[in-house]
Design an enzyme around this catalytic site. Structure first.
Site, short mmCIF file in Angstrom:
data_model
loop_
_atom_site.label_atom_id
_atom_site.label_comp_id
_atom_site.label_asym_id
_atom_site.label_seq_id
_atom_site.Cartn_x
_atom_site.Cartn_y
_atom_site.Cartn_z
N LYS A 1 0.84 -1.21 0.00
CA LYS A 1 0.00 0.00 0.00
C LYS A 1 0.88 1.26 0.00
O LYS A 1 0.68 2.16 -0.80
CB LYS A 1 -0.90 0.01 1.24
CG LYS A 1 -1.56 1.35 1.52
CD LYS A 1 -2.38 1.34 2.79
CE LYS A 1 -1.65 1.63 4.07
NZ LYS A 1 -1.36 3.04 4.36
N ASN A 2 1.83 1.29 0.92
CA ASN A 2 2.60 2.53 1.10
C ASN A 2 3.61 2.77 -0.02
O ASN A 2 4.11 3.88 -0.17
CB ASN A 2 3.29 2.54 2.47
CG ASN A 2 2.28 2.74 3.58
OD1 ASN A 2 1.11 3.05 3.32
ND2 ASN A 2 2.70 2.55 4.82
N ARG B 1 -4.40 10.66 3.77
CA ARG B 1 -3.33 11.64 3.92
C ARG B 1 -2.32 11.59 2.79
O ARG B 1 -1.69 12.59 2.44
CB ARG B 1 -2.59 11.41 5.23
CG ARG B 1 -3.42 11.58 6.47
CD ARG B 1 -2.55 11.35 7.66
NE ARG B 1 -1.30 12.08 7.53
CZ ARG B 1 -1.15 13.36 7.80
NH1 ARG B 1 -2.14 14.05 8.28
NH2 ARG B 1 0.00 13.97 7.60
N CYS C 1 -4.49 12.81 12.73
CA CYS C 1 -5.26 11.57 12.69
C CYS C 1 -5.03 10.83 13.99
O CYS C 1 -4.35 11.34 14.89
CB CYS C 1 -4.89 10.72 11.48
SG CYS C 1 -3.24 10.08 11.58
N ARG D 1 0.74 14.82 12.78
CA ARG D 1 1.21 14.57 11.42
C ARG D 1 1.33 15.82 10.56
O ARG D 1 0.59 16.01 9.59
CB ARG D 1 0.36 13.49 10.76
CG ARG D 1 0.32 12.23 11.60
CD ARG D 1 -0.26 11.07 10.89
NE ARG D 1 0.60 10.53 9.87
CZ ARG D 1 0.24 9.53 9.08
NH1 ARG D 1 -0.95 9.00 9.19
NH2 ARG D 1 1.07 9.08 8.17
N ASP E 1 4.94 0.76 11.96
CA ASP E 1 3.71 0.14 11.44
C ASP E 1 3.55 -1.31 11.89
O ASP E 1 2.53 -1.94 11.61
CB ASP E 1 3.67 0.22 9.91
CG ASP E 1 3.50 1.65 9.42
OD1 ASP E 1 3.08 2.50 10.22
OD2 ASP E 1 3.78 1.91 8.24
N ARG F 1 -8.41 -0.40 5.09
CA ARG F 1 -7.58 0.57 4.37
C ARG F 1 -6.22 -0.02 3.99
O ARG F 1 -5.59 0.44 3.05
CB ARG F 1 -7.36 1.82 5.23
CG ARG F 1 -8.59 2.70 5.37
CD ARG F 1 -8.24 3.98 6.10
NE ARG F 1 -6.92 4.41 5.71
CZ ARG F 1 -5.95 4.77 6.56
NH1 ARG F 1 -6.17 4.78 7.84
NH2 ARG F 1 -4.77 5.13 6.11
N1 EPU Z 1 6.87 14.74 10.36
C1 EPU Z 1 7.12 16.06 10.61
N2 EPU Z 1 6.97 16.94 9.57
C2 EPU Z 1 6.62 16.53 8.31
C3 EPU Z 1 6.37 15.17 8.09
C4 EPU Z 1 6.52 14.30 9.14
O1 EPU Z 1 7.45 16.46 11.72
O2 EPU Z 1 6.52 17.38 7.41
C5 EPU Z 1 7.01 13.77 11.47
C6 EPU Z 1 5.74 12.94 11.73
O3 EPU Z 1 4.84 13.61 12.55
C7 EPU Z 1 6.32 11.69 12.34
C8 EPU Z 1 7.63 11.51 11.59
O4 EPU Z 1 7.96 12.80 11.08
O5 EPU Z 1 6.59 11.90 13.70
C9 EPU Z 1 7.59 10.51 10.46
O6 EPU Z 1 6.48 10.79 9.61
P1 EPU Z 1 6.48 10.46 8.06
O7 EPU Z 1 6.33 11.73 7.31
O8 EPU Z 1 7.67 9.62 7.74
O9 EPU Z 1 5.16 9.63 7.91
P2 EPU Z 1 4.30 9.59 6.57
O10 EPU Z 1 5.22 9.67 5.43
O11 EPU Z 1 3.18 10.56 6.66
C10 EPU Z 1 4.39 7.02 6.15
C11 EPU Z 1 3.42 5.89 6.10
C12 EPU Z 1 2.93 5.57 7.50
C13 EPU Z 1 4.16 5.21 8.36
C14 EPU Z 1 5.15 6.37 8.33
C15 EPU Z 1 6.44 6.08 9.09
C16 EPU Z 1 2.32 6.08 3.96
C17 EPU Z 1 1.09 6.34 3.19
N3 EPU Z 1 2.27 6.25 5.26
O12 EPU Z 1 3.67 8.14 6.68
O13 EPU Z 1 2.12 4.43 7.38
O14 EPU Z 1 3.77 4.96 9.68
O15 EPU Z 1 5.51 6.68 6.97
O16 EPU Z 1 7.06 4.97 8.56
O17 EPU Z 1 3.32 5.69 3.39
C18 EPU Z 1 0.37 2.98 7.94
O18 EPU Z 1 0.57 2.38 6.87
O19 EPU Z 1 -0.37 2.51 8.84
C19 EPU Z 1 1.01 4.27 8.18
C20 EPU Z 1 0.60 5.14 9.08
#
Ligand code: EPU
Length: 451
Positions: A22-23, A102, A126, A131, A326, A418
């Site tokens: 998915k990701n 998201r 969320c 986030r 995850d 999801r």
């Molecule tokens: N963060 C910031 N600023 C930003 C972006 C992120 O401070 O601009 C912080 C976040 O709040 C968090 C950390 O950085 O504390 C890491 O967040 P990241 O941006 O890496 O998360 P994401 O890219 O939004 C993806 C996956 C998540 C997974 C995370 C971490 C997808 C669609 N989502 O989210 O997957 O937990 O990376 O590996 O790829 C899931 O599949 O259940 C899921 C939540």
């Protein structure tokens, strides 16, 4: 709303195949906006989040055609999706779509790089935390974008002459950002000159996206390391790309086997992307051994075995190559049955513990202090009505239900849907007893309300 009714205590055995990730699939779909050519994606899982992404691509002027499934034993494989841009004037990812997914934010980089501007509703927080997207925006701004906030939408405009390469630092208080790296990398591939992304996310899903972009003609080096170097090109072609197997689904299936003391063979397992998890599993007494010699270390058939007594461990979630956040909830479920005290620390989303209260309702002994939970193993879990709150917490509760004595009802499994395709059918094929029922057809649950 659907609920799972799980009769626990059945050992899982048999074969199951891991689906496409998915990701990985979500940012890869968004990257289809970067070309006028046709993009064919294979091994795309059939999930609510992906369907939302197709709807969004449709609203952004792309035609999306879903084709036949691949497959293998135990389900899995994944479908084929073709996209091609038709109307490039449509650049608005509306709140109605973004609020349910998201990952919509990943369209911003491709839109501004290819079409000169993009407008994406600001994603809210969320269940797993606030986030923020500040790092995404910082990265795009460094490439020359003008970023404004208009009526709750992030509006990004490229400067005259298009984006220009720059050095971008993407480290934040919790490490790098996975989707932020995807967004900035997807924009930089069409920028003039060289972009260096420092503190880039090293997650395998970023490597998968880089592989797809390279297939389109992008020049990217360093994918999988914290330093990405991207030489911008004028245009990108269409591509055919097979999405990598889902490492989180694979980890969940391994833990499902272990928590029932079962013996499951998991096909298409991305072993090379799961090393930190496999290290912890091994310390717990969960054996994961390859069957035969695999050509691709990310598509291995593995046999899962488990010692009778699960050993306690210490685990800290970290950015890749560390233990993935995850899998934290699913791991916690298994550790509730370990012989001793485990310590789980969450370093990516320090509030990602909504499953703690639900597992406690099943007899788990958990003590949380800030980002750390002490798990004192108990002899057994007892079935209870529990509430799913986010995708991975739901998976953790399903695992607990598989092992528990009696019946567990997991409410609101739309969270689970999801990220896991037909999980109940696939677990049932391994010997589980899970029924999906409409909430309407259930006696009122005895859990207290959400408020
Ligand atoms: N963060 C910031 N600023 C930003 C972006 C992120 O401070 O601009 C912080 C976040 O709040 C968090 C950390 O950085 O504390 C890491 O967040 P990241 O941006 O890496 O998360 P994401 O890219 O939004 C993806 C996956 C998540 C997974 C995370 C971490 C997808 C669609 N989502 O989210 O997957 O937990 O990376 O590996 O790829 C899931 O599949 O259940 C899921 C939540």
């Amino acid at each position: 709303m659907d609920t799972f009714v799980i009769n626990g205590g059945r050992r899982l055995s048999g074969r199951v195949r891991v689906n496409g990730s998915k990701n990985a699939a979500l940012p890869v779909c968004a990257a289809a906006l970067l070309t006028d050519g046709e993009v064919t994606l294979r091994d795309v899982p059939d999930l609510a989040d992906l369907r939302n992404m197709y709807r969004l691509l449709g609203e952004l002027g792309c035609e999306v055609v879903r084709g036949e499934r691949g497959g293998g034993s135990g389900g899995g494989g994944g479908g084929v999706v073709k996209t091609g841009a038709r109307d490039q004037a449509l650049c608005h990812a509306r709140y109605e779509v973004v609020k349910t997914m998201r990952a919509s934010i990943c369209t911003l980089g491709p839109l501004v790089a290819k079409r000169g501007h993009g407008r994406v509703s600001m994603p809210g927080g969320c269940a797993i935390g606030d986030r923020p997207v500040d790092l995404h925006l910082r990265g795009l701004a460094a490439l020359g974008c003008e970023i404004t906030l208009e009526a709750g939408d992030i509006v990004a405009r490229a400067p005259k002459g298009g984006l220009r390469g720059a050095t971008v630092f993407l480290g934040g208080p919790f490490g790098s950002t996975v989707l932020g790296t995807a967004n900035v990398m997807s924009a930089a591939v069409l920028a003039r000159g060289t972009t260096v992304i420092e503190s880039a996310a090293c997650e395998p899903e970023i490597v998968d996206l880089a592989r797809m972009l390279s297939g389109m003609g992008a020049k990217i080096s360093g994918a999988g390391s914290p330093r990405l170097v991207i030489e911008g090109v004028k245009e990108l072609s269409g591509v055919e790309h097979a999405v990598m197997p889902d490492r989180i689904e694979a980890g969940t299936l391994i833990l499902a086997s272990a928590i029932t003391n079962g013996e499951v063979t998991v096909e298409n397992c991305p072993v090379d992307s799961l090393l930190a998890a496999l290290d912890r599993f091994s310390a717990m007494g969960i054996g994961v051994s390859a069957e035969g010699q695999a050509k691709d270390p990310n598509r291995v058939t593995v046999r899962v075995t488990c010692e009778r007594v699960i050993r306690p461990v210490e685990v800290t979630t970290q950015p890749h190559p560390g233990f993935p956040t995850d899998l934290q909830a699913q791991l916690m479920s298994v550790l509730t049955l370990a012989d001793g005290n485990s310590v789980i620390t969450e370093r990516i989303f320090p509030e990602r513990f909504l499953h703690v209260a639900e597992l406690s309702r099943m007899g788990a002994r958990l003590f949380r202090q800030g980002p750390t939970v002490i798990v004192s193993g108990v002899k057994e879990l007892i079935g209870a009505p529990v509430m799913a709150s986010d995708l991975r917490a739901s998976a953790g509760l399903v695992l607990a239900g598989l092992a528990a004595r009696g019946t567990t009802t997991v409410h609101r499994v739309y969270h689970l849907d999801r990220g896991y395709e037909q999980l109940e059918a696939r677990l049932n094929a391994l010997g589980a007893d899970i029924r999906r029922v409409d909430d309407e057809n259930l006696a009122k649950p005895t859990v207290s309300g959400e408020g």
